[in-house]
Design a protein around this motif. Structure first.
Motif, short mmCIF file in Angstrom:
data_model
loop_
_atom_site.label_atom_id
_atom_site.label_comp_id
_atom_site.label_asym_id
_atom_site.label_seq_id
_atom_site.Cartn_x
_atom_site.Cartn_y
_atom_site.Cartn_z
N GLN A 47 -12.01 -8.89 1.26
CA GLN A 47 -10.77 -8.60 2.00
C GLN A 47 -11.01 -8.33 3.48
N LEU A 101 -11.95 4.21 0.76
CA LEU A 101 -11.17 3.02 1.16
C LEU A 101 -10.07 3.41 2.16
N PHE A 322 -7.52 0.19 -3.73
CA PHE A 322 -7.09 -0.61 -2.58
C PHE A 322 -5.60 -0.43 -2.33
N GLU A 326 -3.93 0.98 1.04
CA GLU A 326 -3.00 0.14 1.81
C GLU A 326 -1.64 0.81 1.98
#
Lengths: 343, 349
Positions: A47, A101, A322, A326
C-alpha cells in the motif's frame, strides 16, 4: 553472479533436539509471530505507493527470526530499544499493531501521536521503550535504562537492537565499556545485515575481525548465532537475559541476517547495483519464516490446516488495523504545541 | 598557590542582597543543594569526571560520595556522548542524574545525545516519557584556557526546543536554581562561570527554589536597561557602579535562565528606559544577545531611544595567551564604554 555475504547457517538441520525441550505451543507461537510480521510488512509494502502512509519505511522482511527469537526471550517487563528498522522488534515485543499503523498514517492516535513516525515506534505497556532514528542513538539510552534497573533494584533487563553500522559509531563502544564496568543488566543485540544503506560491510570494517569479537574484547559475554534461525536466536538471548538477571553483566549477540528489501521504501533495490540480486535470491532460499515452517512440519508441529487458519486470522487482523488507521482522526494544530516541556 | 587560583581569590565579592543571614561561598551553596536533593530523593545521583577525585569539581561535589555512597556518586569514563545517553535512559526510567563537567566545551562531544535525543524525547514520545536530568558545567576564562577550555556555548543550545538553560550569578541563585533544575522534569543545562565561584553570599538553609524562566531586577534605574546573566552581568554591574558619579542609573535585569526566556521582564524594563545593553559570556553573533535584541526589536521598536547595543565575545576563537586574552574579553572599561555609547549614540546626539 557475486555472493559477497553467503548464508553460513545450517538451516534447521541440527535443531531436532529443540522439540523435546520446548512446548509445541511455544514453538508454533514463534512461527505465528514471524508469519504475522512478514504479512504486516508485505501489506505495508503493497500500500506504500498510495502515499497515504507519509513516513519513511524500513521493512524487516528477511529478518523476522531475529525480531521474534530475541523478543520471545524477554518478559513483558523487560525493556527494549531499537534503531530505525523497528517494525519487527516492536511487533515481536507485543507492540500494538493499530498504534503502529496509525503512526504510519500520521494519525492522532498513532503510537506516538504522529510525532515520531515509523522510526520512533513505542509501546510502553509491553516494554517497547523507544527507538532512535540516529544510528546507535538508542544504545546508550538502553544502557541508562539498565543502570536505572541496577541502582533502583528493579528486576527488568534492558535490550537494544543495533545494526552492523551502529558498531562504527563511537558511542556504542562507550556504552559497552560502561556496561561492562558496572556489570549492567543489558543485552546488545546486533543484527548484522551487511549493508549500511548501500555501503557493504567490507568498505566499512575489516572483515577478518567479526563484530562480536570486538565486543568480547570490551569484556562482554559475546556470541554469534544464525539470525535466520529463530530457535538459535531465542536460546542465545535467553541465556544472555539469564546472565543479566543473575547480575553477571552485559552480553553482546551478533546475528548475521539478510535484508531482502532496500534500506528504505518498498521493493528490492538490488538492481541499482550495490549488491547482486543473486545474493538476495540465495538468502531467500534460507527464508527464516518458511525455513522454520518446514522444520515444524517435519517435526509434526504444523500442518497445512493450522497454517491456513493462521494466515486467515492474520489477514483479518491486518485488514482491520489498516481500516482503523485509515479512518482515524488527524492531529490538530493544538496537538502541535503540546509536550514540548514536561510539567 | 598557582597564580590562577590567586586570581580567582581576588575575584571574591559579596552578593548584594537585602537578605541577612548565613553566608556561604558559591561552591558551598551548590554543594548544599546537591546534598539536600540527594537526601530528599534516592533517585538523584551525581556523576562526572572529577566528582569524587581530590578536586571534587571545584568543591561542588565535596563529601557527597562519603555521604551517599559510590553507587550514587561516581567517576565516569571519558565518554561524554555515551554517558549523556546513559543519563537520558536512566532519567527515562526513574532516576534524576546530575552530570557534572568541568567545562561546557566537553558538552560539544555530547551534542548528539543532548540535541537529537534528550531534548526531543518527551515531544517525540507524545508525552509518554520524560527526561529529568541536569547537565552542569562551569565556563572558564583566563590563565590560558584558550579556544577549547573557555567556550560559553549557551547560544548554540538556546534554539533547541525542549531544553532549559540556567545561568546563575549569585550563591543564593546557584543553590535555588540547582534545586529547581533537579526537581524539573526536563533536561536542564546549568552553565556556571568560574569567576563567580569565589563569591560569598547569603544563602538560606534548607530547600528553596529559584524559578526557572523568571528574571530578577538587581538594580532599578532610569537611563538604560542592562540585560544578561552570569559573569557578563556582574562585569556590566561593576561598570555601571563606576559611572554612578556621572549620575547614570540603570535597570539591571538578571535573567537567571535563558530558556525559557523571560520576555516579560525584558520588555517591561526596556519600555521604561528605552535603551538596552545586552550582555553575555558567549559570542555576540547569532547568540544570546542576538536573540534578546530581536525580542526587543520585534516587540517595542518605537520605544527605543537608541539602537540596541550588545556586548558579547567577538567572532573569534578564544586566544590562549595572556596578552591576546586581555584584548579579546570584555572588561569593566569596555562595558563602561558601551554604556556611554548607548547613552550618547554616534549620530544621534
Amino acid at each position: 553472479m557475486v555472493i559477497n555475504f553467503p548464508y553460513q547457517g545450517s538451516d534447521f538441520e541440527d535443531c531436532g533436539d529443540f522439540v523435546a525441550r520446548y512446548e509445541a505451543s511455544f514453538l508454533t507461537q514463534m512461527f505465528h509471530s514471524m508469519l504475522r510480521i512478514r504479512r504486516i510488512e508485505e501489506a505495508i509494502e503493497s500500500q506504500y505507493h498510495q502515499d497515504q502512509m507519509k513516513t519513511p519505511i524500513h521493512l524487516v522482511i528477511g529478518q523476522e527470526a531475529a525480531s521474534v527469537g530475541a523478543c520471545s526471550a524477554l518478559k513483558k517487563s523487560d525493556i527494549l530499544y531499537c534503531g530505525h528498522r523497528t517494525n519487527g522488534a516492536y511487533l515481536a515485543k507485543g507492540g500494538d499493531l493499530k498504534g503502529m499503523l496509525s503512526e504510519f498514517f500520521c494519525r492522532k492516535n498513532g503510537c506516538v501521536g504522529s510525532r515520531g513516525g515509523s522510526m520512533h515506534l513505542l509501546d510502553k505497556s509491553v516494554g517497547m521503550a523507544g527507538s532512535s532514528a540516529i544510528v546507535a542513538g538508542a544504545v546508550p539510552i538502553a544502557t541508562g535504562a539498565a543502570l536505572s534497573a541496577q541502582l533502583r533494584g528493579d528486576d527488568y533487563v534492558s535490550t537494544v537492537f543495533l545494526g552492523d553500522a551502529a558498531t562504527e559509531e563511537g558511542v556504542v563502544w562507550e556504552s559497552l565499556n560502561f556496561a561492562a564496568l558496572k556489570k549492567l543488566p543489558i543485552v546488545y543485540f546486533c543484527e548484522n545485515n551487511f549493508f549500511s544503506v548501500c555501503t557493504p560491510l567490507e568498505e566499512r570494517q575489516p572483515l577478518d575481525t567479526p563484530i562480536y569479537k570486538k565486543a568480547a574484547a570490551f569484556g562482554l559475554h559475546s556470541v554469534q548465532v544464525d539470525g535466520s534461525n529463530v530457535l538459535k536466536v531465542y536460546e542465545a538471548v535467553t541465556s544472555a537475559v539469564a546472565r543479566a538477571r543473575r547480575g553477571d553483566g552485559p552480553s553482546f549477540i551478533e546475528v548475521p541476517v539478510y535484508r531482502w528489501r532496500g534500506h528504505g521504501g518498498a521493493g528490492d533495490d538490488s538492481a541499482s547495483g550495490y549488491r547482486d540480486p543473486a545474493e538476495v535470491a540465495d538468502w531467500q532460499k534460507h527464508c527464516p519464516v518458511e525455513g522454520y515452517a518446514g522444520f515444524l512440519q517435519r517435526e509434526g508441529l504444523l500442518d497445512s490446516q493450522q497454517r491456513a487458519a493462521m494466515e486467515q486470522q492474520i489477514s483479518t487482523e491486518i485488514a482491520e488495523a489498516f481500516q482503523h488507521a485509515e479512518q482515524s482522526e488527524n492531529p490538530t494544530e493544538e496537538d502541535l504545541y503540546s509536550h514540548v516541556y514536561c510539567n | 598557590m598557582p597564580w590562577s587560583e590567586a586570581f580567582l581569590e581576588s575575584q571574591q565579592t559579596h552578593t548584594t542582597t537585602q537578605v541577612v543571614g548565613r553566608e556561604l561561598s558559591y561552591t558551598q551553596a551548590l554543594n548544599e543543594a546537591l546534598s539536600l536533593a540527594m537526601a530528599l530523593d534516592p533517585n538523584v545521583f551525581v556523576l562526572g569526571q572529577g566528582v569524587d577525585d581530590p578536586s571534587t569539581m571545584f568543591g561542588v561535589t565535596k563529601g557527597l560520595a562519603e555521604q551517599f555512597g559510590s553507587p550514587r556518586v561516581f567517576e565516569t569514563p571519558l565518554s561524554e556522548e555515551g554517558l549523556t545517553g546513559i543519563c537520558t535512559g536512566a532519567a527515562m526510567h526513574g532516576l534524576r542524574p546530575v552530570y557534572c563537567h568541568n567545562r561546557p566545551d566537553f558538552l560539544l562531544l555530547a551534542f548528539n545525545q543532548i540535541v537529537n535525543h534528550a531534548s526531543k524525547i518527551h515531544y517525540m514520545d507524545n508525552g509518554q516519557n520524560r527526561v529529568p536530568m541536569v547537565i552542569w558545567s562551569a565556563i572558564g576564562r583566563g590563565w590560558g584556557s584558550g579556544a577549547q577550555h573557555s567556550q560559553a556555548i549557551q547560544g548554540l543550545l538556546m534554539s533547541v526546543p525542549g531544553l532549559k538553560i540556567v545561568m546563575p550569578s549569585t550563591p543564593y541563585d546557584a543553590k535555588g536554581l540547582m534545586l529547581s533544575a533537579i526537581a524539573d522534569n526536563n533536561p536542564v543545562l546549568i552553565f556556571e562561570h568560574r569567576w563567580l565561584m569565589k563569591q560569598q553570599g547569603v544563602v538560606p538553609e534548607g530547600i528553596y527554589n529559584v524559578p526557572i524562566g523568571k528574571g530578577i531586577y538587581r538594580e532599578r534605574g532610569t537611563d538604560l536597561s542592562i540585560i544578561g546573566t552570569s559573569h557578563a552581568l556582574a562585569l556590566a554591574q561593576q561598570a555601571l557602579a563606576s559611572l554612578k558619579e556621572q549620575g547614570i542609573s540603570a535597570d539591571v535585569v538578571d535573567l537567571r535562565t535563558l530558556k525559557p526566556l523571560d520576555h516579560e521582564i525584558i520588555l517591561e524594563s526596556v519600555k521604561k528606559t528605552g535603551r538596552a545593553l545586552i550582555v553575555d559570556t558567549g559570542w555576540a553573533m547569532g547568540g544570546v544577545c542576538a536573540e534578546i535584541g530581536c525580542v526587543i526589536a520585534e516587540n517595542c521598536p518605537q520605544i527605543l531611544k537608541a539602537p540596541i547595543k550588545r556586548v558579547g565575545l567577538p567572532d573569534l576563537p578564544t586566544p590562549a595567551g595572556h596578552t591576546l586574552e586581555q584584548l579579546y574579553y570584555p572588561s569593566e572599561e569596555s562595558m563602561a564604554r558601551a554604556i556611554l555609547e548607548l547613552l550618547n549614540p554616534i549620530g544621534m546626539e
